[in-house]
Design an enzyme around this catalytic site. Structure first.
Site, short mmCIF file in Angstrom:
data_model
loop_
_atom_site.label_atom_id
_atom_site.label_comp_id
_atom_site.label_asym_id
_atom_site.label_seq_id
_atom_site.Cartn_x
_atom_site.Cartn_y
_atom_site.Cartn_z
N HIS A 207 0.89 -1.34 -0.18
CA HIS A 207 0.02 0.12 -0.06
C HIS A 207 0.87 1.38 -0.05
O HIS A 207 0.28 2.31 0.12
CB HIS A 207 -1.13 0.06 1.09
CG HIS A 207 -0.42 0.32 2.50
ND1 HIS A 207 0.25 -0.77 3.20
CD2 HIS A 207 -0.02 1.55 3.19
CE1 HIS A 207 0.70 -0.42 4.30
NE2 HIS A 207 0.59 1.06 4.38
C1 UD1 Z 1 -2.13 5.60 6.00
C2 UD1 Z 1 -0.96 6.21 6.43
C3 UD1 Z 1 0.33 5.36 6.23
C4 UD1 Z 1 -0.20 3.93 6.93
C5 UD1 Z 1 -1.47 3.58 6.46
C6 UD1 Z 1 -1.75 2.25 7.24
C7 UD1 Z 1 -0.72 8.75 5.96
C8 UD1 Z 1 -0.22 9.77 5.25
N1 UD1 Z 1 -0.59 7.46 5.59
O1 UD1 Z 1 -2.00 5.44 4.52
O2 UD1 Z 1 1.31 5.79 6.74
O3 UD1 Z 1 0.98 2.96 6.42
O4 UD1 Z 1 -2.59 4.52 6.55
O5 UD1 Z 1 -2.60 1.45 6.68
O6 UD1 Z 1 -1.33 8.90 7.11
N2 UD1 Z 1 -9.41 4.40 2.15
C9 UD1 Z 1 -10.74 3.58 2.05
N3 UD1 Z 1 -11.31 3.16 3.24
C10 UD1 Z 1 -10.59 3.65 4.57
C11 UD1 Z 1 -9.42 4.48 4.49
C12 UD1 Z 1 -8.99 4.58 3.23
O7 UD1 Z 1 -11.00 3.27 1.24
O8 UD1 Z 1 -11.07 3.10 5.70
C13 UD1 Z 1 -8.80 4.46 0.80
C14 UD1 Z 1 -9.13 6.10 0.22
O9 UD1 Z 1 -9.53 6.10 -1.13
C15 UD1 Z 1 -8.12 6.74 0.61
C16 UD1 Z 1 -6.85 5.92 0.56
O10 UD1 Z 1 -7.50 4.76 0.92
O11 UD1 Z 1 -7.88 8.05 -0.24
C17 UD1 Z 1 -5.63 6.33 1.46
O12 UD1 Z 1 -6.09 6.59 2.70
P1 UD1 Z 1 -5.31 7.51 3.67
O13 UD1 Z 1 -5.80 7.28 4.94
O14 UD1 Z 1 -4.99 8.92 2.97
O15 UD1 Z 1 -4.04 6.89 3.76
P2 UD1 Z 1 -3.25 5.34 3.63
O16 UD1 Z 1 -2.61 5.08 2.07
O17 UD1 Z 1 -4.35 4.53 4.03
N1 UDP Z 2 -3.03 -5.98 9.19
C1 UDP Z 2 -4.28 -6.46 9.14
N2 UDP Z 2 -4.90 -6.83 8.22
C2 UDP Z 2 -4.55 -6.85 6.94
C3 UDP Z 2 -3.09 -6.07 6.80
C4 UDP Z 2 -2.43 -5.77 8.17
O1 UDP Z 2 -4.70 -6.71 10.36
O2 UDP Z 2 -5.18 -6.98 5.92
C5 UDP Z 2 -2.35 -5.52 10.49
C6 UDP Z 2 -0.76 -5.72 10.64
O3 UDP Z 2 -0.84 -7.14 11.37
C7 UDP Z 2 -0.16 -4.77 11.32
C8 UDP Z 2 -1.09 -3.71 10.91
O4 UDP Z 2 -2.25 -3.97 10.33
O5 UDP Z 2 -0.61 -4.84 12.48
C9 UDP Z 2 -0.16 -3.01 9.90
O6 UDP Z 2 -0.97 -1.92 9.10
P1 UDP Z 2 -0.60 -1.25 7.82
O7 UDP Z 2 0.26 -2.15 7.05
O8 UDP Z 2 -1.70 -0.84 7.29
O9 UDP Z 2 0.27 -0.08 7.91
P2 UDP Z 2 1.74 0.28 8.42
O10 UDP Z 2 2.44 -0.54 9.48
O11 UDP Z 2 2.41 0.23 7.02
O12 UDP Z 2 1.77 1.70 8.65
#
Ligand code: UD1
Ligand code: UDP
Length: 375
Positions: A207
């Site tokens: 992601h």
């Molecule tokens: C965010 C964090 C990233 C983290 C990740 C964990 C920032 C800048 N990034 O990235 O560091 O690793 O979360 O998972 O804060 N969306 C949905 N449903 C949701 C949430 C998001 O569909 O519940 C989609 C939307 O299209 C949105 C995109 O995901 O635009 C990105 O969501 P966003 O929270 O901006 O950043 P992440 O890529 O999730």
């Molecule tokens: N995780 C989860 N379900 C998934 C993918 C990840 O429960 O389908 C958990 C994972 O075990 C870890 C956390 O989500 O505890 C990590 O989140 P993510 O990879 O979204 O964010 P990052 O650590 O890169 O910020």
């Protein structure tokens, strides 16, 4: 400090929930008054609600519902929403987690309102300012009053940036506390059966914007991932961020590829525990595979968690290098961590953080012992 001080935790995204649960439990055991503010950065049930259930987190006292947007729009909504909450609730300390936009916004609002703050997972650095998380980490650490570090190298980075040692505390990794707490429930068999996959499989989670946002990067990554799938059946719990782009360049259901919605915490870690290999760009998954002894290939040019490479099962790979690295990892079999596991990744980080916070709330002088995880 007030008679019965209030601690607020600001949580917004999936990894925040995992890191906060042990801290909330630790503070609860010490009788500290606290509440969770959910910013609503992540809002899908599978990105949020399922974690409150799996981790036993109490319901938030407020949900700001900020949702998605560009960095500016999302951060602006976070700033406005959090300022209102903090002005109304008057917390004595705000605890923020990790490196997401909710973390950054909370720290900025607190700095302007004069509300003291603590940062859990301070001092991680990828030294890559092209990552939004790196910007969030640097700003958050520079404005925090208490900095809780998960690894010794984080302390050295903070020292190099001029953060006074008296503010920093090496406490281990609360994300690993959550893993330890879940361990008895981690059983791959029912998840494997439900997904209808063979018992020998690999898992991929992807992601990071640099990997999934542009069609070019996504195509290069997906070609490599499909090559892995030609070697071993592959399950891909798809983060919403990559869903459309990765599918557009070919990461879709196929004979050896199972694309599923994001999994709940216990289901996901069960799957990881039983996997022959994990391919990821997640921060947390690098740490969890290290503790579970599962080979992990991280498709990134750098990591802010080098301890998972030096003391764990993690290897950094380029997309072009992924297929060969996967082949080697699969033929080498189960990985044993390279050396000793990271110090203080022992399941007791939440209580350690809670003890430091409770002492701080009482105005006690924090000793060097507390700074080295011995409080
Ligand atoms: C965010 C964090 C990233 C983290 C990740 C964990 C920032 C800048 N990034 O990235 O560091 O690793 O979360 O998972 O804060 N969306 C949905 N449903 C949701 C949430 C998001 O569909 O519940 C989609 C939307 O299209 C949105 C995109 O995901 O635009 C990105 O969501 P966003 O929270 O901006 O950043 P992440 O890529 O999730
Ligand atoms: N995780 C989860 N379900 C998934 C993918 C990840 O429960 O389908 C958990 C994972 O075990 C870890 C956390 O989500 O505890 C990590 O989140 P993510 O990879 O979204 O964010 P990052 O650590 O890169 O910020």
């Amino acid at each position: 400090m007030r008679e019965n001080p209030l601690v607020l935790h600001v949580l917004g995204a999936r990894p925040n929930f995992v890191k906060a649960a042990p801290v909330v439990r630790g503070l609860d055991e010490l009788g500290v008054r606290q509440g969770i503010i959910h910013t609503g950065q992540h809002y899908d049930a599978l990105m949020s609600d399922v974690f409150f259930a799996d981790l036993g987190l109490p319901s938030p006292v407020a949900n700001l519902g900020v949702g998605s947007g560009t960095h500016a729009k999302q951060t602006a909504a976070l700033l406005v929403g959090l300022e209102e909450v903090f002005m109304a609730q008057e917390p004595d300390l705000v605890i923020v987690y990790g490196d997401v936009n909710s973390t950054l916004a909370a720290i900025l609002v607190c700095a302007k309102l004069g509300v003291p703050t603590a940062h859990v997972e301070a001092g991680l650095r990828s030294f890559d300012r092209g990552m939004p998380e790196e910007v969030n980490r640097i700003v958050t650490d520079s404005l925090s009053d208490l900095l809780f570090a998960t690894s010794p190298e984080a302390l050295s980075y903070l020292a190099a940036e001029g953060v006074p040692a008296a503010k920093t505390h090496l406490v281990g990794n609360p994300m690993i506390d959550s893993l330890f707490a879940a361990l008895p429930s981690l059983d791959p068999a029912p998840v494997v059966e439900r997904l209808g996959i063979p018992s020998r499989y690999a898992v991929a989670t992807l992601h990071r914007p640099a990997n999934v946002d542009s069609p070019e990067a996504a195509l290069e990554l997906v070609s490599a991932v499909l090559d892995v799938a030609a070697q071993i059946p592959l399950v891909v719990p798809m983060h919403p961020r990559g869903r459309a782009q990765l599918a557009a360049v070919g990461l879709v259901e196929g004979p050896n590829v199972k694309v599923v919605d994001p999994l709940g915490y216990v289901d996901f870690l069960s799957l990881v525990r039983g996997a022959a290999l994990v391919v990821t760009d997640s921060g947390g998954v690098q740490e969890e595979t290290t503790m579970l002894g599962v080979p992990c290939l991280t498709v990134r040019p750098n990591t802010e968690r080098p301890i998972t490479v030096t003391h764990g099962t993690n290897k950094l790979v380029t997309p072009a290098g992924l297929p060969a690295a996967a082949s080697k990892a699969l033929s080498d079999g189960a990985a044993t961590p390279a050396g000793e596991l990271p110090v203080l990744w022992d399941g007791a980080s939440g209580p350690r953080i809670a003890r430091v916070v409770a002492s701080w709330l009482k105005g006690e002088n924090l000793s060097p012992a507390s700074r080295n995880g011995r409080l």
